[in-house]
Design an enzyme around this catalytic site. Structure first.
Site, mmCIF file in Angstrom:
data_model
loop_
_atom_site.group_PDB
_atom_site.id
_atom_site.type_symbol
_atom_site.label_atom_id
_atom_site.label_comp_id
_atom_site.label_asym_id
_atom_site.label_seq_id
_atom_site.Cartn_x
_atom_site.Cartn_y
_atom_site.Cartn_z
ATOM 1 N N ALA A 62 88.770 -75.692 64.951
ATOM 2 C CA ALA A 62 87.471 -75.200 65.394
ATOM 3 C C ALA A 62 87.459 -73.686 65.234
ATOM 4 C CB ALA A 62 87.265 -75.574 66.859
ATOM 5 N N GLY A 101 90.925 -78.955 65.279
ATOM 6 C CA GLY A 101 89.761 -79.664 64.753
ATOM 7 C C GLY A 101 89.938 -80.082 63.305
ATOM 8 N N GLU A 104 91.677 -83.216 63.450
ATOM 9 C CA GLU A 104 90.734 -84.196 64.009
ATOM 10 C C GLU A 104 89.765 -84.697 62.934
ATOM 11 O OE1 GLU A 104 89.810 -81.524 67.310
ATOM 12 O OE2 GLU A 104 90.312 -83.150 68.688
ATOM 13 N N GLU A 124 96.069 -76.955 70.222
ATOM 14 C CA GLU A 124 95.128 -76.510 71.255
ATOM 15 C C GLU A 124 95.817 -76.072 72.543
ATOM 16 O OE1 GLU A 124 94.678 -79.026 69.218
ATOM 17 O OE2 GLU A 124 92.574 -79.188 68.606
HETATM 18 N N1 3HC Z 1 89.059 -69.831 64.323
HETATM 19 C C1 3HC Z 1 88.603 -68.602 63.983
HETATM 20 N N2 3HC Z 1 89.289 -67.743 63.209
HETATM 21 C C2 3HC Z 1 90.488 -68.148 62.767
HETATM 22 C C3 3HC Z 1 91.032 -69.405 63.083
HETATM 23 C C4 3HC Z 1 90.253 -70.278 63.897
HETATM 24 N N3 3HC Z 1 90.682 -71.497 64.219
HETATM 25 N N4 3HC Z 1 92.242 -69.515 62.505
HETATM 26 C C5 3HC Z 1 92.446 -68.366 61.847
HETATM 27 N N5 3HC Z 1 91.395 -67.534 61.993
HETATM 28 C C6 3HC Z 1 91.194 -66.217 61.391
HETATM 29 C C7 3HC Z 1 92.152 -65.177 61.965
HETATM 30 O O1 3HC Z 1 91.622 -64.591 63.122
HETATM 31 C C8 3HC Z 1 92.264 -64.202 60.822
HETATM 32 O O2 3HC Z 1 91.106 -63.416 60.842
HETATM 33 P P1 3HC Z 1 91.151 -61.906 60.334
HETATM 34 O O3 3HC Z 1 91.583 -61.970 58.906
HETATM 35 O O4 3HC Z 1 89.778 -61.418 60.547
HETATM 36 O O5 3HC Z 1 92.149 -61.214 61.205
HETATM 37 C C9 3HC Z 1 92.176 -65.093 59.603
HETATM 38 O O6 3HC Z 1 91.568 -66.306 60.045
HETATM 39 C C10 3HC Z 1 93.521 -65.427 58.987
HETATM 40 O O7 3HC Z 1 94.387 -65.901 60.016
HETATM 41 P P2 3HC Z 1 95.915 -65.453 60.092
HETATM 42 O O8 3HC Z 1 96.006 -63.979 59.931
HETATM 43 O O9 3HC Z 1 96.467 -66.067 61.308
HETATM 44 O O10 3HC Z 1 96.477 -66.128 58.765
HETATM 45 P P3 3HC Z 1 97.841 -66.892 58.543
HETATM 46 O O11 3HC Z 1 97.802 -67.367 57.155
HETATM 47 O O12 3HC Z 1 98.976 -66.085 59.030
HETATM 48 O O13 3HC Z 1 97.762 -68.187 59.505
HETATM 49 C C11 3HC Z 1 96.807 -70.156 60.485
HETATM 50 C C12 3HC Z 1 96.791 -69.158 59.313
HETATM 51 C C13 3HC Z 1 98.142 -70.917 60.521
HETATM 52 C C14 3HC Z 1 95.662 -71.118 60.284
HETATM 53 C C15 3HC Z 1 96.645 -69.383 61.809
HETATM 54 O O14 3HC Z 1 95.537 -68.527 61.703
HETATM 55 C C16 3HC Z 1 96.417 -70.254 63.009
HETATM 56 O O15 3HC Z 1 97.348 -70.751 63.595
HETATM 57 N N6 3HC Z 1 95.135 -70.412 63.414
HETATM 58 C C17 3HC Z 1 94.764 -71.063 64.629
HETATM 59 C C18 3HC Z 1 94.934 -72.549 64.554
HETATM 60 C C19 3HC Z 1 94.465 -73.189 65.835
HETATM 61 O O16 3HC Z 1 94.854 -72.842 66.921
HETATM 62 N N7 3HC Z 1 93.582 -74.186 65.687
HETATM 63 C C20 3HC Z 1 93.069 -74.892 66.785
HETATM 64 C C21 3HC Z 1 91.767 -74.295 67.181
HETATM 65 S S1 3HC Z 1 91.119 -75.019 68.641
HETATM 66 C C22 3HC Z 1 90.390 -76.453 68.097
HETATM 67 O O17 3HC Z 1 90.453 -76.790 66.946
HETATM 68 C C23 3HC Z 1 89.677 -77.222 69.145
HETATM 69 C C24 3HC Z 1 89.257 -78.562 68.678
HETATM 70 O O18 3HC Z 1 90.114 -79.537 69.198
HETATM 71 C C25 3HC Z 1 87.839 -78.873 69.099
#
Ligand code: 3HC
Length: 693
Positions: A62, A101, A104, A124
């Protein structure tokens, strides 16, 4: 469609998600994905759909930046209902990461193929929430709750192979991901009857439930203080007890409650702050890092040895340098012992241990630094020593080598002035133990070359560290704020609190240790020596050291450690000593509540943080929070000192500080101008914009 490209391979439609950088499921991407599914479902020329991705991620989850804002339609569960309910097979072609997500989405598909290097997970929990778009209902249905629950509780992703073993994906594609996904989609289209994850119950057997309940009982004890872990148990249990629609509704309700919780907000703040901190103001993307193929570390003490291990762990050859053979032998033995411990614990194989040790070359004399692309000095913390080393290095190091000091306090330009190449000199402040702590304060003095700063940032990432670029100034950011806390803790003792009360306030807040237990662990003599070298005193701390009570290593410090105990016991002699100091200073001791102690410890730190921001030593409040998270074990769910302060309210903090300044007559406790201004405007630190990025 803006974020989804539709193409066709025979009678299979390929919906390619293209929302850089990581295909986070923003409102726009959700809208386009839903539109793509609906369009394909209604197209008589299409038999099946593959959801694929452009770029480095299938879907990173998400869009975290949308959390806490009013929901924008279509919400993710609606998109997933359309995918799972589609009459034509939908197959996920997973490359890079499928997280949160993103996984998912894949779970709602009728088939999943992962590229060999893909990673799949539901992280999450690390954001203080639980999966909110069916993860807690569909993952147990696909692989069983006993396997799904630990995956969601740890938040750690699994590899494509691991996913195949779990039954989470149907196939792993070594090379032709899209072709295999298309082939699976065609097979499913011909087979009649679609495998819908939500309809399955075969994995939710009585034995699986029993195993899940066992794990849930354990987690109930070990993670009792994590509301999202408790919510996760409840949601997964619903997968066994309720039909899909009901389970999804329960999960959603739990998710929505957690997402507005302060803890999740704090964790999300840190997620973005960490990424923001890596951006160095004023240096464009055109500036490239210098190549680092080999390193040298000067000083094989605990710090230097730990830094050398960081290089070896990242596969970079490193020369570890001492002045004498006996010292380098000791240093190498200490490193070997740490690796051996990891082998014994099972976190490192013997083979890897040997490989890592082989990457560290012990040497005597600075001449061994001649071939290094970067030299990190971790010698004795004294300016004269540092200047002598850098003066000699100037003659030895190859042209273009980055010269870094690991000093935790000292002035980098003064060190750099010992060389004829100050443009190549900066600070790289590791935290102890250097092979474990993730923070790297990169100290950027005026005059250092931009590509040297960029090199340090890139190297930090390669070493698995979290880099934060800070300005030059005594103690930089972290230690400068820590000094305020240390002073506050001493003041509290003299005013009437006891060491265990002060420590309890911080552990109650979420720190693993309070300042006095920490000082006893690190050795009280360290601070004593620093104070003496700066002509400073601290009545209680000095008296403790004069008595020879240096902490755990001498069996007593602020606490007693009988027979090598690791946890201290209250020491009546120390408490009497403290009372005596109060009396000598004419202080009538009084008692403090835990809240008062906490405020007195943390407010001065926040105040110093405000000064650090005003002076430009830190670029953003979030940088300070990241420093405290990764360098000082600030409890993540509290978001860092500046985020915490915003939560308390800067007006309240400014008022408390002003009262303390009046009570003690200490001008350092006067609210900093920035704090005063923000408080008066009713704003928080979060309102500050980063200096031009
Ligand atoms: N939402 C919004 N922005 C995100 C994002 C997300 N889920 N994941 C990454 N980004 C953004 C980062 O903030 C960054 O932005 P910036 O360039 O402006 O600083 C850009 O994407 C690149 O991210 P990274 O610098 O972290 O790039 P990496 O290649 O090192 O890592 C990644 C990529 C492994 C995808 C890492 O970003 C990550 O772990 N992201 C979060 C994953 C996560 O926690 N997902 C779960 C979200 S909650 C959810 O899905 C709820 C659902 O159940 C409803």
């Amino acid at each position: 469609m803006e974020f989804v490209r539709l193409s066709q391979n025979g009678r299979v439609a390929i919906a390619t998600l293209d929302s850089p950088p990581v295909n986070a499921l923003s409102a726009g991407l959700r809208r386009d994905l839903l539109a793509a599914i609906r369009q394909c479902a209604g197209d008589a020329g299409i038999d099946a759909i593959v959801i694929a991705a452009a770029g480095r991620a299938f879907i990173a989850g998400a869009d975290i930046s949308e959390f806490g804002r009013p929901p924008v339609q279509p919400i993710l569960p609606e998109v997933l209902d359309a995918i799972e309910g589609c009459a034509k097979p939908v197959v996920a072609a997973i490359q890079g990461v499928a997280l949160g997500g993103g996984l998912e989405v894949a779970l709602a598909c009728h088939g999943r193929v992962a590229a060999a290097g893909a990673k799949l997970g539901l992280p999450e929990i690390k954001l203080g929430i639980i999966p909110g778009a069916g993860g807690t209902q569909r993952l147990p249905r696909l692989i069983g709750g006993a396997k799904a629950f630990p995956m969601m509780l740890s938040g750690e992703p699994v590899s494509a192979r691991g996913a195949l073993e779990l039954g989470l994906v149907d196939a792993v594609a070594e090379t032709e991901l899209l072709a295999e996904a298309v082939a699976l989609a065609e097979r499913l289209a011909k087979s009649g009857g679609l495998p819908r994850t939500g309809d399955r119950t075969d994995k939710l057997s009585a034995a699986d439930r029993e195993a899940f309940e066992g794990l849930a009982a354990q987690a109930g004890k070990s993670s009792a203080d994590m509301p999202n872990a408790m919510a996760l148990i409840e949601a997964v249990r619903a997968a066994y007890t309720a039909p899909l629609a009901e389970g999804l509704a329960q999960e959603r309700a739990l998710f929505l409650k957690l997402v507005v919780d302060e803890r999740s907000k704090a964790l999300r703040h840190l997620f973005f702050a960490e990424r923001e901190a890596a951006k160095v103001p004023g240096i464009g993307a055109a500036v490239k890092p210098r190549k680092i193929a080999g390193a040298a570390v000067i000083g094989a003490g605990t710090m230097g040895g730990g830094i050398a291990m960081c290089f070896a762990n990242a596969g970079i050859p490193v020369t570890l340098i001492e002045t004498q053979q006996a010292q380098i032998d000791n240093g190498m033995n200490r490193i070997a012992a740490i690796y051996d411990m990891s082998v014994k614990r099972g976190s490192l194989t013997q083979e890897r241990r040997d490989q890592r040790l082989a990457l560290i070359t012990p040497a005597v004399g600075l001449g061994a630094a001649a071939g290094a692309d970067i030299v990190i000095e971790a010698a004795f913390e004294e300016m004269g020593v540092k200047q002598q080393i850098f003066g000699e290095l100037d003659a030895i190091a190859k042209p273009g080598a980055v010269l870094a000091s690991n000093t935790s306090y000292l002035d980098i330009p003064t060190i750099a002035a010992a060389t004829r190449r100050p443009k190549d000199v900066l600070g790289m402040h590791f935290f102890s133990p250097a092979n474990v702590m993730k923070l790297l304060e990169i100290v950027r003095p005026t005059g250092v070359a931009d590509d040297v700063v960029v090199t340090a940032v890139a190297l930090a990432r390669e070493l698995g560290k979290v880099p934060v670029v800070v300005g030059n100034g005594f103690g930089f950011v972290g230690n400068r704020m820590l000094e305020q806390r240390t002073r506050a803790a001493e003041r509290l003792l003299i005013a009437g609190a006891l060491p265990h009360e002060v420590d309890a306030a911080l552990t109650g807040f979420g720190f693993k240790m309070g300042p006095f237990a920490m000082a006893d662990l690190a050795g009280n003599d360290i601070g004593w020596r620093t104070r003496k070298s700066r002509g400073k005193t601290a009545a209680v701390a000095d008296a403790i050291c004069e008595a020879g009570w240096f902490g755990q290593k001498t069996g007593r410090g602020y606490y007693l450690y009988p027979e090598g105990a690791r946890t201290g016991q209250r020491d009546p002699e120390v408490e009497a000593l403290i009372a005596k100091v109060s009396q000598e200073q004419g202080v009538t001791r009084r008692s403090f509540t835990q809240e008062e102690i906490l405020a007195r410890l943390l407010d001065p730190m926040v105040n110093e943080g405000a000064r650090i921001l005003e002076e430009g030593i830190a670029t953003r409040p979030g940088d300070i929070d990241v420093i405290w998270l990764y360098g000082y074990n600030w409890p993540a769910w509290r978001g860092g000192p500046m985020h915490w302060a915003d939560g308390v309210g800067l007006d309240a903090i400014a008022a408390r500080l002003a009262a303390q300044a009046a009570e003690t007559g200490d001008p350092a406790l006067e609210p900093a101008p920035l704090l005063r201004r923000l408080a008066a405007e009713g704003k928080g630190f979060a309102s500050l914009k980063a200096a031009a990025a």
